[in-house]
Motif scaffolding. Structure first.
Motif, PDB file in Angstrom:
ATOM      1  N   VAL A 156     -37.573 -26.243   7.809  1.00  0.00           N
ATOM      2  CA  VAL A 156     -37.267 -27.600   8.289  1.00  0.00           C
ATOM      3  C   VAL A 156     -38.541 -28.438   8.319  1.00  0.00           C
ATOM      4  N   ILE A 157     -39.623 -27.860   8.803  1.00  0.00           N
ATOM      5  CA  ILE A 157     -40.906 -28.576   8.863  1.00  0.00           C
ATOM      6  C   ILE A 157     -41.338 -29.014   7.463  1.00  0.00           C
ATOM      7  N   ASN A 159     -47.100 -35.510  10.034  1.00  0.00           N
ATOM      8  CA  ASN A 159     -47.236 -34.316  10.867  1.00  0.00           C
ATOM      9  C   ASN A 159     -47.075 -34.665  12.345  1.00  0.00           C
ATOM     10  N   THR A 160     -47.576 -35.823  12.744  1.00  0.00           N
ATOM     11  CA  THR A 160     -47.471 -36.252  14.135  1.00  0.00           C
ATOM     12  C   THR A 160     -46.013 -36.489  14.520  1.00  0.00           C
ATOM     13  N   ALA A 161     -45.251 -37.136  13.654  1.00  0.00           N
ATOM     14  CA  ALA A 161     -43.839 -37.405  13.935  1.00  0.00           C
ATOM     15  C   ALA A 161     -43.044 -36.095  14.036  1.00  0.00           C
ATOM     16  N   ARG A 195     -49.316 -30.287  16.585  1.00  0.00           N
ATOM     17  CA  ARG A 195     -49.581 -30.913  15.286  1.00  0.00           C
ATOM     18  C   ARG A 195     -50.385 -30.006  14.366  1.00  0.00           C
ATOM     19  N   SER A 196     -51.306 -29.254  14.955  1.00  0.00           N
ATOM     20  CA  SER A 196     -52.125 -28.353  14.127  1.00  0.00           C
ATOM     21  C   SER A 196     -51.266 -27.262  13.488  1.00  0.00           C
ATOM     22  N   THR A 197     -50.254 -26.802  14.189  1.00  0.00           N
ATOM     23  CA  THR A 197     -49.339 -25.798  13.635  1.00  0.00           C
ATOM     24  C   THR A 197     -48.549 -26.393  12.481  1.00  0.00           C
ATOM     25  N   VAL A 244     -47.492 -26.833   6.597  1.00  0.00           N
ATOM     26  CA  VAL A 244     -47.334 -27.710   5.428  1.00  0.00           C
ATOM     27  C   VAL A 244     -48.403 -27.410   4.378  1.00  0.00           C
ATOM     28  N   GLN A 245     -49.642 -27.204   4.805  1.00  0.00           N
ATOM     29  CA  GLN A 245     -50.720 -26.895   3.858  1.00  0.00           C
ATOM     30  C   GLN A 245     -50.450 -25.593   3.118  1.00  0.00           C
ATOM     31  N   LYS A 246     -49.988 -24.573   3.840  1.00  0.00           N
ATOM     32  CA  LYS A 246     -49.682 -23.295   3.189  1.00  0.00           C
ATOM     33  C   LYS A 246     -48.518 -23.436   2.224  1.00  0.00           C
ATOM     34  N   PHE A 247     -47.539 -24.278   2.580  1.00  0.00           N
ATOM     35  CA  PHE A 247     -46.410 -24.500   1.686  1.00  0.00           C
ATOM     36  C   PHE A 247     -46.869 -25.198   0.400  1.00  0.00           C
TER      37      PHE A 247
END
Length: 74
Positions: free
Chosen positions: A24-25, A36-38, A47-49, A54-57
């Motif tokens: 979902v993210i 990322n904030t939203a 937000r860091s999670t 997202v970066q790993k995806f």
């Protein structure tokens, strides 16, 4: 430093996010173009999670968690 100061520390890590939640993210980030904030505010996840997932995806194209070394916890 007393030994109790070292052994009484609690891990800051929360529970592992499910594969569905990670999907979902990534969907909100990539297809709905949410920031990322939203996403963080809507889902109640740091937000860091969100940024890490997202970066790993983007880099690896998958949302699954990599295997860890060592004996599994049961």
């Amino acid at each position: 430093m007393p030994l109790s100061d070292v052994t009484d520390k609690v891990s800051r890590r929360g529970p592992e996010l499910s594969e569905f939640t990670r999907g979902v993210i990534c969907g909100l980030s990539q297809h709905a173009k949410w920031t990322n904030t939203a996403i963080s505010k809507e889902m109640g996840i740091p937000r860091s999670t969100i940024a890490t997932i997202v970066q790993k995806f983007i880099k690896h194209g998958q949302t699954s968690v990599e295997r860890r070394s060592g004996r599994p916890k049961h």
